[in-house]
Design a protein around this motif. Structure first.
Motif, short mmCIF file in Angstrom:
data_model
loop_
_atom_site.label_atom_id
_atom_site.label_comp_id
_atom_site.label_asym_id
_atom_site.label_seq_id
_atom_site.Cartn_x
_atom_site.Cartn_y
_atom_site.Cartn_z
N SER A 116 10.81 -12.22 8.20
CA SER A 116 10.27 -13.33 8.86
C SER A 116 8.85 -13.39 8.91
CB SER A 116 10.76 -13.34 10.46
OG SER A 116 10.11 -12.06 11.15
N LEU A 117 8.28 -12.21 8.24
CA LEU A 117 6.52 -12.31 8.00
C LEU A 117 6.04 -13.50 7.41
CD1 LEU A 117 4.11 -10.53 8.68
CD2 LEU A 117 4.55 -9.49 6.17
N ALA A 118 5.06 -14.15 7.95
CA ALA A 118 4.54 -15.25 7.39
C ALA A 118 3.80 -15.07 6.01
CB ALA A 118 3.42 -15.91 8.49
N PRO A 119 3.70 -15.90 5.16
CA PRO A 119 3.26 -15.80 3.75
C PRO A 119 1.50 -15.52 4.04
CG PRO A 119 3.88 -17.93 3.91
CD PRO A 119 4.41 -17.18 5.28
N GLY A 120 1.19 -14.82 2.98
CA GLY A 120 -0.24 -14.74 3.04
C GLY A 120 -0.68 -13.24 2.39
N GLU A 121 -2.01 -12.88 2.41
CA GLU A 121 -2.17 -11.85 1.53
C GLU A 121 -2.46 -10.51 2.65
OE1 GLU A 121 -5.55 -11.63 -1.03
OE2 GLU A 121 -5.50 -13.80 -1.35
N TYR A 122 -1.79 -9.42 2.34
CA TYR A 122 -1.60 -8.39 3.13
C TYR A 122 -1.98 -7.00 2.47
CZ TYR A 122 1.18 -11.38 6.42
OH TYR A 122 1.56 -12.27 7.27
N MET A 123 -2.55 -6.15 3.18
CA MET A 123 -2.50 -4.60 2.88
C MET A 123 -1.33 -4.01 3.36
SD MET A 123 -5.21 -3.27 1.08
CE MET A 123 -6.69 -4.05 1.66
N ILE A 124 -0.72 -2.88 2.29
CA ILE A 124 0.26 -2.11 2.97
C ILE A 124 -0.33 -0.68 2.71
CG2 ILE A 124 1.34 -1.80 0.63
CD1 ILE A 124 4.11 -1.90 2.07
N ARG A 125 0.10 0.08 3.77
CA ARG A 125 -0.68 1.31 3.95
C ARG A 125 0.31 2.42 4.41
NH1 ARG A 125 -2.13 4.39 8.67
NH2 ARG A 125 -4.36 5.45 8.34
N HIS A 126 0.62 3.32 3.38
CA HIS A 126 1.59 4.37 3.54
C HIS A 126 0.71 5.73 4.07
CE1 HIS A 126 4.16 1.99 1.28
NE2 HIS A 126 5.27 2.66 1.54
N GLU A 127 1.24 6.33 5.01
CA GLU A 127 0.53 7.57 5.72
C GLU A 127 1.37 8.70 5.94
OE1 GLU A 127 -2.84 7.72 8.92
OE2 GLU A 127 -0.93 6.77 9.65
N LEU A 128 0.86 9.91 5.54
CA LEU A 128 1.65 10.94 5.83
C LEU A 128 0.49 11.85 6.75
CD1 LEU A 128 2.92 12.32 2.38
CD2 LEU A 128 3.95 10.90 3.97
N LEU A 129 1.28 12.49 7.92
CA LEU A 129 0.66 13.19 9.13
C LEU A 129 0.93 14.65 8.97
CD1 LEU A 129 -1.39 13.78 11.21
CD2 LEU A 129 0.14 12.73 12.84
N ALA A 130 0.29 15.58 8.27
CA ALA A 130 0.64 17.14 8.50
C ALA A 130 0.34 17.39 9.66
CB ALA A 130 -0.18 17.76 7.31
N ILE A 131 1.15 18.17 10.36
CA ILE A 131 0.94 18.95 11.73
C ILE A 131 1.41 20.39 11.73
CG2 ILE A 131 0.96 16.92 13.05
CD1 ILE A 131 3.95 17.39 13.83
#
Length: 290
Positions: free
Chosen positions: A208-223
């Protein structure tokens, strides 16, 4: 005696003539290592289309990718005959580069992937995500489970992603996985599933996300290192199409830095002091599903 490995040192690529005794001569104990890979997201797959990521070990000049630049650091020249000369630099929870890594710059030949809302996106890492090696002697190594959550965010780029300062974008989380089952030290984590799935992670862009320009961000958190969280994010640029009209409410939106605090229970944590614990709080906002 055992020593826990900082993620910064886990991951040097070793030459074919490498031996642990050679490394023992050039690195002070406890900074020895076992695994032989490092990096971040290498490529992305949207449906049937694959896009190559930025190559951080090469100059950005002439590179073309949907991914923003992310840099590595050069290690001492006196190690260059034994080890790869570059390492990904872990970021702390309030680091100025936390949005899209160092330096997160737009490439001169920056691309954006055109993707329909509702499409699955798979990010592929190299073999850097790994079980953490623990040195028990200069010649003996034991493995621990990969104790790391995986998080995926998106952010709208009101003035276009190629012009965006990512530290000002408002990100919303579309996927996450922390401790899936078992205990903090021996259980199955999001990173464990990532490694089992050929070092890949698949998420779905909200339909359902509205169209447009987006950034996608993948993140790993090492603990895996007690009370020393280490963040590893990468970003890529998208053009979302479709007939969706939804956007996340303000309660789902965060900026980087700003989304995390060192005092968050899932950020600064000693998993070994709580090894029988079966709950883990993933940092950041709740997942927005559309």
């Amino acid at each position: 005696m055992t020593f826990e490995l900082p993620e910064l040192l886990v991951g040097w690529q070793l030459s074919s003539d490498f031996t642990l005794s050679m490394l023992h001569n050039v690195l002070p104990i406890p900074y020895l290592l076992f695994v032989s890979a490092h990096g971040g997201v290498l490529s992305y797959k949207f449906g049937d289309t694959t896009y190559q990521g930025f190559v951080p070990y090469n100059t950005p000049v002439g590179q073309s990718s949907i991914q923003r630049e992310w840099d590595t650091v050069r290690i001492s020249d006196n190690l260059s005959n034994i080890l790869s000369p570059h390492l990904p630099l872990p970021l702390h929870p309030t680091d100025a580069s936390l949005s899209c890594n160092i330096d997160g710059a737009t490439l001169a030949e920056q691309l954006s992937a055109t993707v329909a809302a509702g499409t699955q996106v798979t990010a592929y890492w190299n073999a850097w995500p790994h079980t953490i090696g623990v040195i028990t002697s200069p010649y003996m190594v034991s493995n621990r489970v990969p104790s790391q959550p995986v998080m995926v965010y998106m952010a709208a780029c009101p003035s276009g992603c190629s012009n965006a300062d990512t530290s000002t974008l408002e990100f919303f989380k579309i996927d996450q996985a922390g401790l899936i089952s078992g205990t903090l030290v021996t259980g199955l984590w999001g990173m464990g599933e990532l490694v089992q799935n050929n070092n890949s992670w698949t998420s779905t862009i909200p339909a359902s996300l509205a169209p447009g320009e987006y950034m996608i961000r993948h993140e790993l958190l090492a603990i895996h290192t007690s009370d020393q969280p280490q963040f590893y994010p990468e970003c890529a640029q998208l053009i979302i199409t479709g007939s969706g009209t939804s956007t996340p409410a303000s309660s789902y939106l965060v900026t980087f830095p700003g989304a995390y605090s060192a005092s968050d229970p899932g950020v600064t944590i000693d998993i070994y002091a709580n090894e029988n614990e079966t709950n883990y709080t993933i940092p950041g906002p709740a997942v927005w599903s559309g």
